[in-house]
Design a protein around this motif. Structure first.
Motif, short mmCIF file in Angstrom:
data_model
loop_
_atom_site.label_atom_id
_atom_site.label_comp_id
_atom_site.label_asym_id
_atom_site.label_seq_id
_atom_site.Cartn_x
_atom_site.Cartn_y
_atom_site.Cartn_z
N TYR A 1 -13.83 -0.16 -14.48
CA TYR A 1 -12.92 0.97 -14.41
C TYR A 1 -13.31 2.07 -15.39
O TYR A 1 -13.88 1.79 -16.46
N TYR B 1 -4.85 -2.18 -11.62
CA TYR B 1 -4.47 -1.13 -10.68
C TYR B 1 -3.92 -1.74 -9.39
O TYR B 1 -4.15 -2.91 -9.08
N LEU C 1 -12.62 3.55 -10.16
CA LEU C 1 -12.12 2.22 -9.82
C LEU C 1 -13.23 1.24 -9.45
O LEU C 1 -12.98 0.25 -8.76
N LEU D 1 -6.19 6.74 -8.99
CA LEU D 1 -6.13 5.94 -7.77
C LEU D 1 -6.81 6.64 -6.60
O LEU D 1 -7.24 5.99 -5.64
#
Length: 524
Positions: free
Chosen positions: A249, A374, A270, A264
């Motif tokens: 991340y 997440y 991510l 996101l």
């Protein structure tokens, strides 16, 4: 004092040992000490046994700072600086199988000339920085802190002492890499920091005959990155009690709602790391995820006993392992895609005051954590098997520490026993936060699961130990009935979906609340 002609031009202040005449070809040095700064690389075939003293240093920007190309030892007390270094730069290169010891008590820095940038864009394509730099976190070339090459064994001991730091940037980079077998002991008690895709902090790729002790601190940051890779045959003990963290991340910090939304929506933020600790080799004396030792000082004999747990390390030097991986990859994976592997039972020395009744092949006394962090990302703390070849863990698995997994809208699994994994016993005695145990064509041979905690999220059960029959891979109705009994026993409102673990599906607001709480606890 006479200086060797190859070193005179570097204006080094050298202390040399006895000179040995090597025929008519010139002189070979028995020992060399560097106690001032130099910008010239050094080879042991010229220097002999090499010591870089605390006042000494080697600064270069390409190639190898030190090359071990002869049967000599290296002691590093002064730093190696390779800042903004070229592709392939290496702090210490061991060229083929050599005989000698390597002791590192100083910093090795092999970094790039790259600065990650914040490339976040708005929906219309215009720049909209959110304060978080995107991957990649290093340039795209390989570098090494310590690299031993070839297939001929390295004969000697390797020690990276506490207080030393190895920092390496790059893609496919390594902090410490031994391609060959180590005929000796390996100890890592320093700090390793890695940045870049597919990096590995410690990679022992062909086993070791002696003991392997992995302590200290490792931070591995990058897509498909790892802290530890162990393959080949390990004849001695393998103990991990370091503080190791990995992620792909862009950030694991607490975020505001607006920044979280941009993260996101940004794939580069991510990326997923690889397994934090990846074991695909045979460990003859098992694997201990260690902890500090509570000593018994009631007698003079006990006071004189420096290794009361009998693991081969002084009690005062040991710490509690904390293995934390942020993302979908497991914090600990024991599996192989190339050959069947076996973890033998742990072996305790005669100094052990109260050795366990069972010599588990895998004993967890420290902490192993998988955190998805997440939304809609699966999480696994420990994975056994599942890569196509058998994994046999002798005598069973003991959990006396903490194994935990959290996910927000994804599947969270503390222990995933996958296809091909075999062990006679799962004995859980620690205080754990588990979302479930998953089996897939795996075997718990004596059909027993010892258990003294409940399965509720982050709650604790302090009642007596319970024994459950888990058997071989059950049919779906068996799984549902057994899971139902556990739910009724502990009041868990969960459903069994075949052979998958129960999950929760919080909304984004719920995720953000957990995200905030999680990182507050980390800071504390």
């Amino acid at each position: 004092m006479r200086k060797h002609k190859l070193l005179t031009a570097t204006a080094l202040n050298l202390t040399m040992g006895l000179l040995a005449v090597a025929g008519m070809s010139g002189q070979a040095l028995a020992a060399t000490t560097i106690n001032t700064a130099t910008t010239a690389p050094v080879k042991t075939s010229v220097a002999g046994d090499l010591t870089v003293d605390t006042a000494g240093s080697i600064t270069v920007t390409s190639g190898n700072a030190i090359t071990v190309d002869s049967n000599n030892s290296v002691t590093l007390k002064g730093k190696i600086d390779m800042l903004k270094s070229a592709a392939g730069s290496t702090g210490i290169l061991i060229d083929g199988g050599r005989t000698g010891d390597l002791t590192v008590s100083a910093n090795i820095t092999v970094t790039d000339d790259y600065t990650p940038v914040d490339t976040t864009k708005a929906a219309d394509g215009t720049a909209a920085p959110d304060g978080i730099v995107e991957a990649p976190f290093a340039d795209s070339v390989a570098r090494y802190g310590i690299h031993s090459t070839g297939t001929t064994p390295f004969i000697g001991n390797v020690i990276v002492n506490s207080g030393s730091t190895i920092a390496v940037d790059g893609k496919n980079a390594y902090g410490i890499r031994f391609e060959n077998n180590i005929q000796g002991n390996f100890t890592m008690d320093g700090t390793i920091t890695m940045n870049g895709d597919n990096n590995t902090a410690v990679s022992l790729e062909n086993g070791a005959t002696g003991n392997v002790y992995l302590s200290g601190t490792i931070n591995s940051h990058g897509k498909d990155s790892k802290a530890v890779n162990l393959s080949g045959n390990f004849g001695g003990s393998v103990i991990i009690d370091g503080a190791y963290t990995g992620t792909g991340y862009a950030t694991t910090s607490s975020l505001s709602s607006s920044v979280l939304k941009t993260v996101l929506a940004t794939p580069e933020d991510l990326y997923q790391s690889g397994p934090l600790v990846d074991i695909s080799g045979n460990l003859a004396k098992g694997l201990l995820i260690g902890s500090t030792v509570t000593r018994d000082e009631t007698t003079d004999a006990n006071k004189a006993n420096t290794d009361q747990d009998g693991d081969g390390n002084a009690d005062t030097t040991q710490s509690t392992a904390t293995l934390t991986n942020y993302g979908s990859a497991p914090a600990l994976r024991i599996a192989s895609g190339t050959s069947d592997i076996t973890l033998g039972g742990l072996v305790y020395g005669t100094t052990a005051l109260n050795p366990p009744a069972v010599n588990y092949g895998l004993l967890v006394r420290g902490s192993i954590t998988g955190s998805a962090l997440y939304q809609n990302v699966d999480s696994v703390a420990v994975q056994l098997g599942g890569l196509g070849h058998a994994v046999t863990i002798a005598n069973g698995i003991g959990i006396k520490g903490t194994v935990s997994s959290t996910a927000y809208g994804g599947n969270a699994t503390a222990l995933s026993v996958q296809s091909g994994a075999t062990t006679p016993l799962l004995d859980v005695q620690g205080t754990n936060s588990w979302y479930g145990v998953v089996g897939n064509n795996s075997h718990l041979n004596d059909h027993q699961w010892h258990h003294d905690h409940d399965l509720r999220n982050s709650r604790q059960h302090h009642g007596p130990r319970h024994r459950y029959s888990v058997g071989r891979q059950p049919a779906q109705d068996q799984c549902r009935r057994r899971w139902g009994r556990l739910c009724r026993r502990y009041g868990i409102d969960r459903t069994c979906r075949g052979h998958t673990r129960p999950v929760e599906h919080p909304d984004e607001h719920h995720q953000q609340q957990h995200h905030q709480r999680h990182h507050n606890s980390l800071r504390r």
